[in-house]
Design an enzyme around this catalytic site. Sequence first.
Site, PDB file in Angstrom:
ATOM      1  N   SER A 190       0.850  -1.192   0.000  1.00 30.20           N
ATOM      2  CA  SER A 190       0.000   0.000   0.000  1.00 30.20           C
ATOM      3  C   SER A 190       0.878   1.231   0.000  1.00 30.20           C
ATOM      4  CB  SER A 190      -0.848  -0.050   1.262  1.00 30.20           C
ATOM      5  OG  SER A 190      -1.248   1.233   1.649  1.00 30.20           O
ATOM      6  N   TYR A 227      -1.827  -0.471  10.574  1.00 27.02           N
ATOM      7  CA  TYR A 227      -2.070  -1.066   9.252  1.00 27.02           C
ATOM      8  C   TYR A 227      -0.882  -0.799   8.332  1.00 27.02           C
ATOM      9  CZ  TYR A 227      -3.450  -1.189   4.406  1.00 27.02           C
ATOM     10  OH  TYR A 227      -3.447  -1.418   3.051  1.00 27.02           O
ATOM     11  N   LYS A 264       2.221  -3.329   6.497  1.00 29.17           N
ATOM     12  CA  LYS A 264       2.619  -3.387   5.082  1.00 29.17           C
ATOM     13  C   LYS A 264       4.129  -3.114   4.942  1.00 29.17           C
ATOM     14  CE  LYS A 264      -1.313  -4.591   3.422  1.00 29.17           C
ATOM     15  NZ  LYS A 264      -1.479  -5.956   2.888  1.00 29.17           N
TER      16      LYS A 264
HETATM   17  N1  UFG Z   1     -12.751  11.392   3.039  1.00 27.58           N
HETATM   18  C1  UFG Z   1     -13.705  12.327   3.348  1.00 27.58           C
HETATM   19  N2  UFG Z   1     -14.887  11.895   3.864  1.00 27.58           N
HETATM   20  C2  UFG Z   1     -15.156  10.599   4.089  1.00 27.58           C
HETATM   21  C3  UFG Z   1     -14.170   9.628   3.767  1.00 27.58           C
HETATM   22  C4  UFG Z   1     -12.972  10.065   3.254  1.00 27.58           C
HETATM   23  O1  UFG Z   1     -13.501  13.529   3.160  1.00 27.58           O
HETATM   24  O2  UFG Z   1     -16.239  10.277   4.581  1.00 27.58           O
HETATM   25  C5  UFG Z   1     -11.468  11.848   2.478  1.00 27.58           C
HETATM   26  C6  UFG Z   1     -10.291  11.502   3.361  1.00 27.58           C
HETATM   27  O3  UFG Z   1     -10.104  12.486   4.350  1.00 27.58           O
HETATM   28  C7  UFG Z   1      -9.177  11.466   2.335  1.00 27.58           C
HETATM   29  C8  UFG Z   1      -9.865  10.952   1.065  1.00 27.58           C
HETATM   30  O4  UFG Z   1     -11.255  11.187   1.266  1.00 27.58           O
HETATM   31  O5  UFG Z   1      -8.718  12.732   2.095  1.00 27.58           O
HETATM   32  C9  UFG Z   1      -9.645   9.500   0.826  1.00 27.58           C
HETATM   33  O6  UFG Z   1      -9.953   8.783   2.001  1.00 27.58           O
HETATM   34  P1  UFG Z   1     -10.111   7.206   2.033  1.00 27.58           P
HETATM   35  O7  UFG Z   1     -10.495   6.826   3.437  1.00 27.58           O
HETATM   36  O8  UFG Z   1     -10.988   6.751   0.933  1.00 27.58           O
HETATM   37  O9  UFG Z   1      -8.656   6.679   1.687  1.00 27.58           O
HETATM   38  P2  UFG Z   1      -7.265   6.940   2.440  1.00 27.58           P
HETATM   39  O10 UFG Z   1      -6.444   7.695   1.477  1.00 27.58           O
HETATM   40  O11 UFG Z   1      -7.398   7.472   3.793  1.00 27.58           O
HETATM   41  O12 UFG Z   1      -6.796   5.453   2.709  1.00 27.58           O
HETATM   42  C10 UFG Z   1      -6.666   4.555   1.658  1.00 27.58           C
HETATM   43  C11 UFG Z   1      -6.998   3.140   2.113  1.00 27.58           C
HETATM   44  C12 UFG Z   1      -5.950   2.599   3.014  1.00 27.58           C
HETATM   45  C13 UFG Z   1      -4.591   2.823   2.438  1.00 27.58           C
HETATM   46  C14 UFG Z   1      -4.403   4.277   2.117  1.00 27.58           C
HETATM   47  C15 UFG Z   1      -3.089   4.571   1.502  1.00 27.58           C
HETATM   48  O13 UFG Z   1      -8.240   3.112   2.801  1.00 27.58           O
HETATM   49  O14 UFG Z   1      -6.181   1.221   3.183  1.00 27.58           O
HETATM   50  O15 UFG Z   1      -5.384   4.663   1.196  1.00 27.58           O
HETATM   51  O16 UFG Z   1      -2.817   5.929   1.572  1.00 27.58           O
HETATM   52  F1  UFG Z   1      -3.644   2.465   3.301  1.00 27.58           F
END
Ligand code: UFG
Length: 340
Positions: free
Chosen positions: A126, A151, A155
């Site tokens: 990841s 998590y 990785k």
């Molecule tokens: N976001 C919102 N509102 C929400 C959910 C997410 O604004 O309800 C934003 C988050 O703050 C972030 C973006 O959308 O800026 C993406 O968030 P995600 O939770 O979809 O994804 P992440 O980038 O946090 O995490 C993902 C995977 C992880 C992995 C990571 C690697 O969920 O498993 O990418 O950076 F490790």
Amino acid sequence: MKILITGGAGYIGSHTIIEILENTNWEVISIDNYSSSSEKTYQRIEKITGKKVTYYNIDLTDLSLTEKVFAENTDIAGIIHFAAFKSVPESVENPLMYYHNNLNSLINILKCQAKYNIPNLIFSSSCSVYGNLTELPVTETTPLNKPESPYAYTKQIGEKMVDDFIKTNANLKAISLRYFNPVGAHKSGLNGEVPIARPNNLVPYITQTAIGKLEQLTVFGGDYATNDGTCIRDYVHVCDIASAHVKALQKLVDDKNFEQHSIINLGTGVGVSVLEAIKAFEKVSNQKLNYKIGPRRAGDVEAIYANNTKAKELINWTPKFNIDEMMLSAWLWEQNLNKM
Ligand code: UFG
């Protein structure tokens, strides 16, 4: 050739099985314990491909059960190891659950790889291994920072474990694929992500809000130092991620001189802000999304996107889908899921 997929009932695993069944003559066997998926996935795979998958309900942290699969299938040519827990906030709340599951299952897979002399392994990593970055886009040689969650640490350790282990046996090869943000669903609308509980990730949160399962989306933070104040990510279509696994494994099989363990970023190279993602969704679904800007979420990095040159050069992978296509496929899937 016969390929073992762990986590084959999961989101990326199932799309990879479909990609394999649609585009190769490989035979697939799958292991899953349905901790965050369900056996019904295999029916969806069969509906799309017209092909059956042999599958085992096994917890990979149990070595004796895992070994039985290898003893029954001594002709496995490659393993794609997806099975792992993947929620960042859950790992912060319950770190031992993550260390236990993600690391013990990988150790057992590596033990079986050695014992049954299986030449090729693809490991799901990841982009969270990079931690907080100062330079973008991120390349595979960017030094890894402190992991922001248990998590992410599983990785980092997983990649290192694969690296140390593979180098002990000249007959074995591995590729670790660092996924950026996999989203979207199969073009048929018949397979996609099935969040077990309330989703954490942006795209299922968007589609569930649009369909009315959730009331409102909160954008986590509008005051970041980005073009529109919201976080930037590299969203990549899950079917592009799936095709990269086929290309990576084929490369290991074909190229005897390929590096013993390579690490490859899987992203589009395009940074998309949360508001841009919402706009893309509104455009393709032709509706307004109910959202508000809220406070920042703990643990979020401000911006991350990939340099994907290495994937192009080493495994000839170029992602095909843009953010509109990702959103449209996710929306089609959400509408179908609602009818199931
Ligand atoms: N976001 C919102 N509102 C929400 C959910 C997410 O604004 O309800 C934003 C988050 O703050 C972030 C973006 O959308 O800026 C993406 O968030 P995600 O939770 O979809 O994804 P992440 O980038 O946090 O995490 C993902 C995977 C992880 C992995 C990571 C690697 O969920 O498993 O990418 O950076 F490790």
